[in-house]
Design an enzyme around this catalytic site. Structure first.
Site, PDB file in Angstrom:
ATOM      1  N   SER A 171      19.082 -20.040 -41.633  1.00  0.00           N
ATOM      2  CA  SER A 171      17.625 -20.150 -41.464  1.00  0.00           C
ATOM      3  C   SER A 171      17.250 -20.914 -40.196  1.00  0.00           C
ATOM      4  CB  SER A 171      17.008 -20.835 -42.685  1.00  0.00           C
ATOM      5  OG  SER A 171      17.622 -22.093 -42.881  1.00  0.00           O
ATOM      6  N   ASP A 415      10.855 -31.461 -46.292  1.00  0.00           N
ATOM      7  CA  ASP A 415      11.945 -30.678 -45.709  1.00  0.00           C
ATOM      8  C   ASP A 415      12.290 -31.295 -44.350  1.00  0.00           C
ATOM      9  OD1 ASP A 415      13.488 -28.862 -44.249  1.00  0.00           O
ATOM     10  OD2 ASP A 415      12.398 -27.094 -44.967  1.00  0.00           O
ATOM     11  N   HIS A 418      14.392 -28.043 -41.531  1.00  0.00           N
ATOM     12  CA  HIS A 418      13.768 -27.018 -40.678  1.00  0.00           C
ATOM     13  C   HIS A 418      12.743 -27.643 -39.731  1.00  0.00           C
ATOM     14  CE1 HIS A 418      15.383 -24.861 -44.220  1.00  0.00           C
ATOM     15  NE2 HIS A 418      15.787 -24.035 -43.270  1.00  0.00           N
TER      16      HIS A 418
END
Ligand SMILES: *[C@@H]1O[C@H](CO)[C@@H](O)[C@H](O)[C@H]1NC(C)=O
Ligand SMILES: *[C@@H]1O[C@H](CO)[C@@H](O)[C@H](O)[C@H]1NC(C)=O
Ligand SMILES: *[C@@H]1O[C@H](CO)[C@@H](O)[C@H](O)[C@H]1NC(C)=O
Ligand SMILES: *[C@@H]1O[C@H](CO)[C@@H](O)[C@H](O)[C@H]1NC(C)=O
Length: 439
Positions: A171, A415, A418
């Site tokens: 990702s 998070d 990311h």
């Protein structure tokens, strides 16, 4: 803020005087050249043992490369573009607006999800030893065209005409892929572009250019039990030995490949490796240290590249580990906190977080130094280490509704892996651009 004037190393060549060679010296030189050609491989072996210069394409440091495909110039001799500092720059950043790029997944649109500040969007990477090359124009003209910054979408699209560029990995690599699409899409009219996802593959097409920019989901590069592009949250991860072709057959014919793989290997001190096939009734599974397992995957990837990529026409990039910022104590913060609410950069130039394994960097350096195909290494780890401010944190679409306990404590669901777009990953692409055209 005005950048320093770019120094033009190329003009220095004019100042060099032609050396006069004595006949003896000439003979000696001719002999040395002869010996080097004769025993070139051995010399390369000897030099191969030396530490490669950081930031250079590792195998290019080993072999005096001829011009790499797509190169239009060179980065200044000895300048490591990955070693530098962040400079606040409100006049040229961000390179695009979040709202103006429809391709950003809702997991990365921080403004849309309520991030109160935009500070993370205004940083420009400044290498210590030189400036990033400016979009393919001479240095003097570039200084005048500073506002056009280093990424030149026109040049990139023209270069991709009739070609395929593909990002392969997890990702984080998808984030870089989306950033690339955002950097380019403004130059393409609405009717002449599209993006489609089917299984592991996402394809952005620039029709008038007959060009595609693609992303292929393969978090371990090798076959694994986490290969489903949507359902892949598996705690007990298993990677299959010798399985690179399982995914590799989808990468054939690509002109510019950009790999990454790291995060998914970080499940503990070792990894489960499957011998044989996932369909076998009795599975033979062995445990390898994370480093050995990672080395195995790197070697498979290199072997695939050597067999399937043409070094005269194609380029392969590999991006190093993307760091996380899950523990405040790493940068002198409070225990139990993380990247949530962070809006400033880490200033310690040698900062290295506890989640980021130097041992893996060593494996990368070691494996690539033996590569026959010149892989261009994007050493984005250190420069990203400083960016605890740039993560999506709590400002993203959540997979599941938040519980009242979570809502009460944002640190619990932030998070810190990311990155918001626009943001840090645009710089990764500026560096990719720099290394593609000015290796
Ligand atoms: C961008 O690249 C194109 C194509 O090579 C070139 O004509 C143009 O001058 C470049 N623009 C800038 C600002 O570097
Ligand atoms: C379009 O690009 C592909 C490679 O991606 C190439 O095989 C094909 O020939 C190109 N078509 C045209 C019409 O240029
Ligand atoms: C967020 O940061 C600000 C300024 O640094 C601070 O005043 C505030 O208490 C922080 N909030 C939380 C929840 O830690
Ligand atoms: C990448 O950069 C870091 C810090 O600048 C350095 O320690 C490391 O050795 C580099 N990695 C490789 C494989 O060159």
């Amino acid at each position: 803020m005005k950048p320093p004037l770019p120094s033009s190393s190329s003009s220095n060549y004019n100042v060099l005087r032609k050396p006069r060679l004595s006949p003896y010296l000439f003979t000696l030189l001719a002999f040395i050249v002869f010996v080097v050609i004769l025993y070139g491989e051995d010399f390369m072996c000897i030099f191969g043992q030396l530490e490669p210069l950081p930031g250079r394409p590792i195998s290019a440091a080993k072999k005096k490369m001829k011009k790499l495909p797509f190169a239009i110039g060179k980065t200044e001799e000895g300048c490591d573009v990955f070693s530098g500092r962040w400079v606040r720059d409100e006049s040229t950043r961000p390179l695009y607006e979040e709202s103006e790029c429809p391709y950003i997944q809702p997991q990365l649109t921080c403004q849309e999800h309520g991030r109160p500040d935009r500070d993370y969007q205004y940083w420009r990477w400044q290498p210590h030893g030189c400036d990033l090359p400016r979009g393919g124009v001479p240095a003097a003209a570039a200084a005048a065209a500073w506002l056009e910054v280093s990424f030149n979408a026109t040049l990139m699209l023209e270069t991709l005409r009739g070609k395929r560029m593909m990002f392969v990995g997890d990702s984080l690599n998808r984030g870089q892929y989306v950033s690339m699409v955002c950097l380019l899409h403004r130059n393409i009219p609405e009717h002449a572009k599209s993006m489609e996802t089917s299984g592991s593959l996402t394809v952005f097409t620039a029709k008038d250019y007959n060009a595609t920019i693609e992303f292929y989901w393969a978090p371990f590069l090798l076959e694994s039990n986490s290969d489903d592009a949507v359902v892949h949250r598996i705690a007990d991860r298993i990677v299959r030995k010798g399985s690179i072709n399982k995914h590799g057959r989808h990468w054939k014919g690509v002109d510019i490949l950009v790999f990454n793989t790291y995060l998914w290997w970080m499940t503990g001190l070792d990894m489960k490796i499957l011998k044989g096939s996932f369909d076998d009734e009795e599975k033979e599974i062995v445990k390898l240290s994370t480093e050995d397992a990672y080395r195995m995957a790197m070697k498979s990837m290199l072997r695939w590249v050597k067999l399937n990529m043409d070094r005269k026409k194609t380029r392969v990039f590999f991006a190093s580990m993307s760091p996380s910022h899950a523990k405040s104590i790493d940068w002198g913060g409070e225990l139990g906190k993380n990247c949530y609410n962070e809006t400033t950069l880490i200033e310690d130039e040698n900062y290295w977080g506890s989640d980021c394994r130097r041992s893996i960097m060593e494996v990368i350096g070691e494996v690539f130094s033996h590569s026959k195909y010149p892989i261009t290494f994007l050493n984005i780890t250190q420069l990203s280490n400083y960016r605890k401010d740039a993560h999506t944190s709590i400002y993203k679409k959540q997979w599941n509704p938040l519980t009242p306990e979570q809502k009460a404590n944002p640190f619990s669901y932030a998070d810190c892996v990311h990155w918001c777009l626009p943001g840090l990953q645009d710089t990764w692409n500026e560096l990719l651009f720099a290394k593609l055209f000015y290796p």
